[in-house]
Design an enzyme around this catalytic site. Structure first.
Site, PDB file in Angstrom:
ATOM      1  N   LYS A   1     -32.539  35.192  85.139  1.00 31.03           N
ATOM      2  CA  LYS A   1     -32.018  34.240  86.127  1.00 31.03           C
ATOM      3  C   LYS A   1     -32.648  32.856  86.001  1.00 31.03           C
ATOM      4  CE  LYS A   1     -34.831  35.946  89.972  1.00 31.03           C
ATOM      5  NZ  LYS A   1     -35.843  36.545  89.070  1.00 31.03           N
TER       6      LYS A   1
ATOM      7  N   ARG B   1     -36.603  36.114  98.355  1.00 33.61           N
ATOM      8  CA  ARG B   1     -36.915  37.408  97.759  1.00 33.61           C
ATOM      9  C   ARG B   1     -37.075  38.479  98.821  1.00 33.61           C
ATOM     10  NH1 ARG B   1     -39.515  35.324  92.758  1.00 33.61           N
ATOM     11  NH2 ARG B   1     -39.868  37.028  91.325  1.00 33.61           N
TER      12      ARG B   1
ATOM     13  N   ARG C   1     -41.472  38.604  76.356  1.00 32.98           N
ATOM     14  CA  ARG C   1     -41.456  37.265  76.944  1.00 32.98           C
ATOM     15  C   ARG C   1     -42.732  36.505  76.635  1.00 32.98           C
ATOM     16  NH1 ARG C   1     -38.509  36.563  82.697  1.00 32.98           N
ATOM     17  NH2 ARG C   1     -40.557  36.397  83.609  1.00 32.98           N
TER      18      ARG C   1
ATOM     19  N   ARG D   1     -47.559  36.255  80.034  1.00 39.09           N
ATOM     20  CA  ARG D   1     -48.121  36.007  81.369  1.00 39.09           C
ATOM     21  C   ARG D   1     -48.698  37.300  81.942  1.00 39.09           C
ATOM     22  NH1 ARG D   1     -43.099  33.101  84.161  1.00 39.09           N
ATOM     23  NH2 ARG D   1     -43.267  34.992  85.367  1.00 39.09           N
TER      24      ARG D   1
ATOM     25  N   ARG E   1     -43.564  45.090  89.719  1.00 37.58           N
ATOM     26  CA  ARG E   1     -42.622  44.056  90.171  1.00 37.58           C
ATOM     27  C   ARG E   1     -41.224  44.638  90.362  1.00 37.58           C
ATOM     28  NH1 ARG E   1     -43.025  39.234  86.138  1.00 37.58           N
ATOM     29  NH2 ARG E   1     -41.837  38.107  87.702  1.00 37.58           N
TER      30      ARG E   1
HETATM   31  P1  AMP Z   1     -41.040  34.478  89.148  1.00 37.16           P
HETATM   32  O1  AMP Z   1     -41.476  33.466  88.167  1.00 37.16           O
HETATM   33  O2  AMP Z   1     -39.883  34.035  89.993  1.00 37.16           O
HETATM   34  O3  AMP Z   1     -40.777  35.828  88.535  1.00 37.16           O
HETATM   35  O4  AMP Z   1     -42.254  34.684  90.182  1.00 37.16           O
HETATM   36  C1  AMP Z   1     -43.530  35.112  89.753  1.00 37.16           C
HETATM   37  C2  AMP Z   1     -44.316  35.647  90.943  1.00 37.16           C
HETATM   38  O5  AMP Z   1     -44.466  34.617  91.930  1.00 37.16           O
HETATM   39  C3  AMP Z   1     -43.672  36.808  91.692  1.00 37.16           C
HETATM   40  O6  AMP Z   1     -43.924  38.065  91.082  1.00 37.16           O
HETATM   41  C4  AMP Z   1     -44.317  36.673  93.062  1.00 37.16           C
HETATM   42  O7  AMP Z   1     -45.650  37.157  93.044  1.00 37.16           O
HETATM   43  C5  AMP Z   1     -44.394  35.169  93.243  1.00 37.16           C
HETATM   44  N1  AMP Z   1     -43.168  34.639  93.910  1.00 37.16           N
HETATM   45  C6  AMP Z   1     -42.229  33.824  93.367  1.00 37.16           C
HETATM   46  N2  AMP Z   1     -41.257  33.550  94.258  1.00 37.16           N
HETATM   47  C7  AMP Z   1     -41.586  34.220  95.401  1.00 37.16           C
HETATM   48  C8  AMP Z   1     -40.981  34.353  96.668  1.00 37.16           C
HETATM   49  N3  AMP Z   1     -39.816  33.776  96.966  1.00 37.16           N
HETATM   50  N4  AMP Z   1     -41.621  35.118  97.586  1.00 37.16           N
HETATM   51  C9  AMP Z   1     -42.794  35.720  97.320  1.00 37.16           C
HETATM   52  N5  AMP Z   1     -43.411  35.660  96.134  1.00 37.16           N
HETATM   53  C10 AMP Z   1     -42.824  34.911  95.170  1.00 37.16           C
END
Ligand code: AMP
Length: 214
Positions: free
Chosen positions: A13, A88, A127, A160, A171
């Site tokens: 996404k 989320r 990744r 990462r 996750r």
């Molecule tokens: P992402 O890059 O979107 O996969 O986000 C990486 C990490 O950031 C996630 O696994 C969460 O720990 C945190 N995170 C990102 N967006 C949110 C959100 N909307 N609510 C809570 N945690 C978030």
């Protein structure tokens, strides 16, 4: 055009969100990127967020919602925005709706990039990310021009912490428990559109554009 990108971590996404933002000249707002920038800059928010992120857990809503509400009220969001990684949880979606309602607006589309868990687990191990500029790659499907080096800024690429296999599993559990209910939430609002995220990236993008221009 105000768009939410839904989908499991690793569904692609983020890549799609960046392309949509470029095509329609609207900002790409990624909460994950905002948290990572804060971690890099050593802010208080970054320190707090990191403890959750490294365990594959969600950062609490109270640290996340205000950040997004401030961002979407900035001038560059007047013609719309693409939200990537937010909301989320149902409470996050409700705060977003409430904030938009106050200014007499609502989201236009929630696009679910649908990919089964097995594909996600295979993808995430490949990744690679640049912690300097935020660019993301995949060793098979989006390789950098030079192995291990970011095309944009020349920094070293890394797996990462939150893309490591044990964290990915966590996750995905968190996604099914806390984020998947948003699919029903937006279906009820009649703004949910589902695209098959197992297709090649370009085909996923074409499918999204067809939805947005239908
Ligand atoms: P992402 O890059 O979107 O996969 O986000 C990486 C990490 O950031 C996630 O696994 C969460 O720990 C945190 N995170 C990102 N967006 C949110 C959100 N909307 N609510 C809570 N945690 C978030």
């Amino acid at each position: 055009m105000k768009i939410i990108m839904l989908g499991a971590p690793g569904a692609g996404k983020g890549t799609q969100a960046k392309q949509i933002a470029a095509k329609y000249s609207i900002p790409h707002i990624s909460t994950g990127d905002i948290f990572r920038a804060n971690i890099k800059n050593g802010t208080e928010l970054g320190k707090k967020a990191k403890t959750y992120m490294d365990q594959g857990l969600l950062v609490p809503d109270e640290l996340t919602c205000d950040l997004v509400m401030d961002r979407i009220q900035q001038d560059d969001c007047k013609n719309g925005f693409v939200l990537d990684g937010f909301p989320r949880t149902i409470p996050q979606a409700e705060s977003l709706d409430a904030a938009l309602e106050k200014i007499d607006q609502k989201m236009d589309y929630a696009i679910d990039v649908d990919v089964p868990d097995e594909n996600i687990i295979n993808r995430m191990g490949g990744r690679r990310a640049c912690l300097n500029c935020g660019a993301t790659y995949h060793i098979v499907s989006i390789p950098p021009k030079k192995e291990g080096i970011c095309d944009h800024c020349g920094n070293a690429l890394v797996l990462r912490d939150d893309d490591k296999p044990e964290t990915v599993k966590k996750r995905l559990d968190v996604y099914h428990e806390q984020t998947q209910p948003l699919i029903d939430y937006y279906a009820k609002q009649n703004i949910l559109k589902t695209v098959d995220g197992t297709q090649p990236m370009e085909a996923v993008f074409d499918a999204i554009v067809s939805v947005l221009e239908a």
